[in-house]
Write an enzyme that holds these catalytic residues in place. Structure first.
Site, short mmCIF file in Angstrom:
data_model
loop_
_atom_site.label_atom_id
_atom_site.label_comp_id
_atom_site.label_asym_id
_atom_site.label_seq_id
_atom_site.Cartn_x
_atom_site.Cartn_y
_atom_site.Cartn_z
N SER A 172 1.22 -9.98 -0.63
CA SER A 172 0.87 -8.52 -0.29
C SER A 172 1.00 -7.89 1.23
CB SER A 172 -0.51 -8.10 -0.97
OG SER A 172 -1.36 -8.79 0.23
N LYS A 200 0.56 -0.97 -0.08
CA LYS A 200 0.04 0.16 -0.09
C LYS A 200 0.85 1.31 -0.14
CE LYS A 200 -4.54 -1.10 0.00
NZ LYS A 200 -5.73 -0.32 -0.53
#
Length: 419
Positions: A313, A52
Site C-alpha cells: 500500500s 491515498k
C-alpha cells in the site's frame, strides 16, 4: 441510484486523468518461497508512493462537482494523506491548507510542499496528531472550508475501491485469472472497506485476508465490540496503519468480516519483511506497505498452489529509520540481545568475559551504567550474533563461570531509559 461497484468503476475511470494504473506484478521470489502464484499490487509506485491519492482525488472531485465555488480544502495529516491531498490540490487548482504536528519529519513536510506547490500551505501545530486534528477542524469551520478526511468518508472509500477495480481488470488482461486470495492492510479502513465492497459485488468468489499492526488492531477491537472503539494505547511504528479507532463508515463495510480472517502483524517482525523486500527484491516499502507480505509465512499452508495478490500500500520510507528497522528485526529474530552484566572490578575480568563470546558473537554496545561500586560495575551490553541459538550457549558459559547478568531485551520499561 448507482451501486457501489458502479461508483467505484467510475472513480477508477476518472482517476486516469491523474495517473495510470499501478502495476500488478508477479513476484518470483515470494512465489517460489511459498509454492504459490504470488502477485503484488504495487500501490507503492503511485505518484505519491501511496494509494491515498485515490481517495483524496475522488472526494475532492465530488465536492467540486457539487459546489464549484468551494475552493478551500483542509486536512490534518503527517503522512501519505497529506501528500495525496497536496497532489490533487495542485491538479484541481484549488487551495489546500494542511495541518501537521510540529514533530513531523522534515522529509514529509518537504515532499508535501513539493507535491502541492503554490496551491498548498502547511501549518505546523500540536505535538500530537489529536491536537493537530482539533486545530485543523476548528480552523476549517471558521473559514467555511471542506475538511478532507483521510479514510472515514464514503467518497474516500469509493476512491480507494479503485485499487480493486484495477486489480481485476489487470488480472484479466494479463491472463492470470481471478485471484483466489487478496491480502490487504487495515488502518483506518478506507482501503480495506473499498476493496471489500467492490469484491463483494463484482467478484464474490475472492477470499480476503486483512492485516493490522499488532499495536494498532482497531478493526479487531471493533469486531469484538460490534462497533468502533478507541484503543487505549497504540504503537505508532507502523505509522501508515496505526489508528486508535477505525472509522464509522469503514466499519459499516467491514463489520461482516470473519475475525478468523483478520491477522495481527508484530511491529518488529514487519521490520524483517521491510529488509527482505529491500535487500532481495529492491522494493522499498514503508511499514504499512509491508503488512500484506509480512503475514505470508502464517498463511503458507493455506496459499500453497493458489493465486494470491498482496497489496503493497505504500513506499514512503524514510531511510534514516533503517538502523531502527534493522535493530527491531534482529531483536525479533533473537539475533540481538541487551543484557546488564555485573562485572567484577578486578584486573582481567573484562578479558575473562570476552573469552566467553563465541565466534559468531559481536559486541554492538558497551556502556558502564554505574561507576561508583567498589567490587562490581554494571555494564550495558548489546550483543549481536549470526544465529539466535548462539545466545543459549553464551548464557550457559557465563553462568558456568560465575558471571551474573540480566537479559533486558524484552523489558519495555528499562528499555525506555537505557536503549
Amino acid at each position: 441510484m448507482t451501486s457501489f461497484a458502479q461508483d467505484a468503476r467510475s472513480a477508477e475511470e476518472r482517476l486516469r486523468t491523474l495517473f495510470p494504473p499501478t502495476p500488478l506484478q508477479r513476484n518470483d521470489h515470494l512465489s517460489e518461497r511459498y509454492g504459490a502464484d504470488i502477485w503484488l499490487k504495487r500501490e507503492d509506485l503511485a505518484p505519491v508512493r501511496s494509494y491515498k491519492l485515490r481517495g483524496a482525488f475522488n472526494a475532492m472531485r465530488k465536492v467540486l462537482e457539487r459546489d464549484p465555488a468551494q475552493q478551500l480544502f483542509v486536512a490534518a495529516s503527517a503522512g501519505n494523506h497529506a501528500q495525496g491531498m497536496a497532489y490533487v490540490c495542485r491538479h484541481f487548482g484549488v487551495r489546500g491548507v494542511i495541518f501537521m504536528p510540529v514533530t513531523t519529519p522534515e522529509q514529509k513536510i518537504m515532499k508535501t510542499r513539493t507535491f502541492g506547490g503554490a496551491q498548498v500551505e502547511i501549518r505546523l501545530t500540536g505535538d500530537y496528531v489529536d491536537d493537530t486534528l482539533a486545530e485543523a477542524k476548528a480552523w476549517c469551520a471558521e473559514q467555511g472550508a471542506h475538511f478532507l478526511a483521510p479514510f472515514d468518508d464514503p467518497d474516500v472509500i469509493e476512491g480507494q475501491a479503485s485499487v480493486a477495480v484495477e486489480l481485476l481488470a489487470q488480472a484479466g488482461a494479463q491472463g492470470m485469472g481471478q485471484p483466489d486470495l487478496v491480502v490487504m492492510p487495515v488502518g483506518g479502513g478506507g482501503l480495506s472497506a473499498g476493496m471489500t465492497g467492490y469484491f463483494r459485488a463484482a467478484a464474490p468468489g475472492i477470499a480476503c485476508r486483512y492485516v493490522e499492526p499488532e499495536g494498532g488492531a482497531s478493526l479487531a477491537a471493533a469486531l469484538a465490540e460490534g462497533a468502533p472503539v478507541t484503543l487505549n494505547k497504540v504503537d505508532t511504528f507502523v505509522d501508515g496503519a496505526a489508528v486508535a479507532r477505525i472509522g464509522g463508515h469503514t466499519f459499516d463495510m467491514l463489520k461482516g468480516v470473519d475475525p478468523a480472517h483478520l491477522i495481527a502483524a508484530p511491529e518488529n517482525r514487519i521490520c524483517g519483511t521491510i529488509l527482505e523486500m529491500l535487500n532481495v527484491e529492491g522494493i522499498v516499502l514503508e511499514p504499512a506497505g509491508a503488512l500484506s507480505v509480512d503475514v505470508l509465512p502464517g498463511l503458507a499452508d493455506e496459499i500453497r498452489g493458489k493465486r494470491v495478490v498482496c497489496v503493497t500500500s505504500g513506499g514512503n520510507f524514510d531511510f534514516e529509520r533503517l538502523p531502527e528497522v534493522k535493530e527491531r528485526s534482529m531483536r525479533y529474530t533473537g539475533k540481538k540481545k541487551y543484557v546488564i552484566l555485573r562485572l567484577p572490578q578486578r584486573p582481567g575480568a573484562l578479558r575473562d568475559f570476552l573469552e566467553m563470546l563465541g565466534p559468531e558473537d559481536d559486541i554492538a554496545r558497551f556502556e558502564y551504567l554505574k561507576k561508583s561500586a567498589r567490587n562490581f560495575g554494571s555494564v550495558l551490553l548489546g550483543i549481536e550474533t549470526a544465529r539466535a541459538e548462539n545466545f543459549g550457549a553464551l548464557f550457559d558459559r557465563l553462568e558456568a563461570h560465575g558471571f551474573v547478568y540480566t537479559d533486558i531485551t524484552a523489558d519495555e520499561l528499562i528499555g525506555e531509559f537505557v536503549l
